[in-house]
Enzyme design. Structure first.
Site, short mmCIF file in Angstrom:
data_model
loop_
_atom_site.label_atom_id
_atom_site.label_comp_id
_atom_site.label_asym_id
_atom_site.label_seq_id
_atom_site.Cartn_x
_atom_site.Cartn_y
_atom_site.Cartn_z
N SER A 97 18.89 -2.78 -26.45
CA SER A 97 19.27 -1.38 -26.54
C SER A 97 20.41 -1.25 -27.55
O SER A 97 21.21 -2.15 -27.71
CB SER A 97 19.74 -0.90 -25.16
N THR A 156 0.89 -1.15 0.00
CA THR A 156 0.00 0.00 0.00
C THR A 156 0.93 1.21 0.00
O THR A 156 2.01 1.15 0.60
CB THR A 156 -0.93 0.04 1.24
N HIS A 157 0.54 2.26 -0.68
CA HIS A 157 1.41 3.44 -0.86
C HIS A 157 2.74 3.05 -1.50
O HIS A 157 3.74 3.73 -1.30
CB HIS A 157 1.69 4.16 0.47
#
Ligand code: ARG
Length: 433
Positions: free
Chosen positions: A280, A157-158
């Site tokens: 890349s 959470t958060h």
């Protein structure tokens, strides 16, 4: 004068005007071609039933339309340059091939209700196909949820470490969320599944049209009775479909974001086989999750579609307006894009690898504090007191997790309710029957 315009009045409109107003319609209308023929077949059968076409004319036109349908199927149909749209092209071919009979097909009809019919039939099919792709993804997610039901992962959470979660919960969560999206798809499907034919330019016709007959012939669930309402449904149907598309996109986009985050080395919760990653041009070690990034981007863009449609149609007064043509530019690419994304999502998830040792890392120890508080509470310590004890242990740096997770209630780690969620999906999809 060799104009192919249905509304030719003996003068050629400016070329620039034509190009600007037709826009991409010739290309976009190709997707409507088969529905245009379907609508015309129903329309002529009805015209015959009310005495506006002889049996011979009906037979001739039916054959002519079937011929065009075959050409569409074979990829031989094209909307000629100088012809405005698919409706004009079909009528042009019939008139060229059948003479006067071809000129009778448009009695009691306007391109305004013709395009409406095409769009409803198109939307009905597209929404159904999107629903099938959603179902495939749903089945995949449920399968993964069951396969990895024992594999724990951190819950946040958060974005801070919170409580134990599992891959069973995570995959299963996206599956169940798709059930809600499915309800929007079926709602949009019902809205599209109403017959606008006979509303003509938007105000009906003085011919005694049998609209119930065309409703039956085209397999619509219902008539759109009020001719003005039928015309006003242009834009409204698209808006409902767009809302459903955006809902699915929101779910899939969020899933894609989760995968991007969880694939980062700082998480390392999931990985992909090399051949499903991209590289890349400068950093030799890179194995990037470009597929999920493109998926996230596409899904985010798809969520703007309802707004685009709202802005296009807001404040249009009652009746037909040419602006409505631009709905196709917005909606048609969106349906294909979503379907492509759903199929790619299914493919990628089938190959996603799950790390089953995530919680061995000590940095996840605090995930278990609530488990330990609850254990004390079950032993008779009041919850607030148990919370205080564990909290103080954490504060003193003495907390050691027991690492036991025992969740049994419905929808929790230990009781995923996969079958019940599947039945919920089946009930939602029964709306299509
Ligand atoms: N291409 C037009 C559209 O999509 C077809 C209807 C044209 N009707 C008209 N009155 N100009 O709206």
């Amino acid at each position: 004068m060799n104009s192919t315009k249905l509304w030719d009045k003996g003068f050629e409109p400016d070329k620039m005007i034509e190009e600007y107003t037709v826009g991409d319609d010739r290309a976009l209308d190709m997707r409507l071609a088969r529905y245009d023929v379907e609508g015309s077949l129903a329309h002529i059968a009805m015209l015959h039933s009310i005495g506006l076409l002889t049996a011979d004319e009906l037979a001739l036109l039916t054959d002519g339309l079937r011929q065009i349908a075959t050409e569409i199927e074979a990829g031989e149909f094209e909307i000629e340059p100088g012809t405005e749209d698919v409706h004009s092209q079909v009528e042009l071919l019939l008139t060229r091939r059948l003479g006067d009979a071809g000129k009778k097909i448009h009695s009691g009809r306007s391109r305004n209700d013709q395009v409406l019919v095409d769009l409803k039939l198109f939307l009905r099919d597209e929404l159904r196909q999107i629903a099938d792709d959603v179902r495939t993804l749903f089945d995949r997610l449920q399968e993964l949820s069951e396969r990895y039901r024992e594999v724990l992962m951190p819950g946040y959470t958060h974005l801070q470490i919170a409580m134990p979660s599992s891959f069973g919960l995570w995959f299963g969560a996206y599956a169940e969320t798709l059930v809600d999206d499915m309800r929007l798809l079926t709602a949009a499907w019902h809205i599209a599944n109403q017959n606008p034919l006979g509303s003509a330019a938007g105000y009906g016709s003085s011919f005694p049209l049998d609209r119930t007959m065309t409703t039956r012939l085209l397999g619509f669930e219902e008539l759109h009775y009020n001719v003005v309402a039928a015309q006003m449904s242009r834009g409204k149907s698209e808006r409902a479909a767009a809302a459903a598309i955006a809902a699915v996109a929101a779910t899939v986009g969020r899933l894609a974001m989760d995968v991007c985050l969880m694939m980062s080395q700082n998480f390392g919760f999931v990985s992909l086989p090399d051949e499903l990653t991209t590289g890349s041009s400068i950093m030799p070690h890179k194995k990037n999750p470009d597929v999920f990034e493109i998926m996230r981007g596409r899904c985010n863009r798809l969520q703007s579609i309802p707004n685009e449609i709202a802005l296009l149609t807001t404040n249009l007064p009652v009746g037909y307006h040419r602006d409505l043509q631009l709905l196709k530019d917005i909606l048609f690419p969106a349906t294909s894009e979503l379907r492509r994304t759903l199929r790619m999502g299914d493919f990628m998830l089938a190959h996603l690898r799950v790390n089953d040792r995530i919680l061995d890392d000590a940095k996840y120890d605090y995930l278990f504090t609530v488990e330990d508080v609850n254990r004390l509470a079950l032993q008779g310590v009041p919850f607030r007191e148990a919370y205080r004890r564990v909290g103080q242990a954490v504060q003193r740096g003495e907390y050691r997790p027991t690492r036991e997770v025992h969740h049994t209630h419905e929808g929790s780690i230990g009781n995923l309710c996969t079958d019940r969620i599947r039945r919920k999906m089946e009930r939602a999809m029964a709306e299509f029957e």
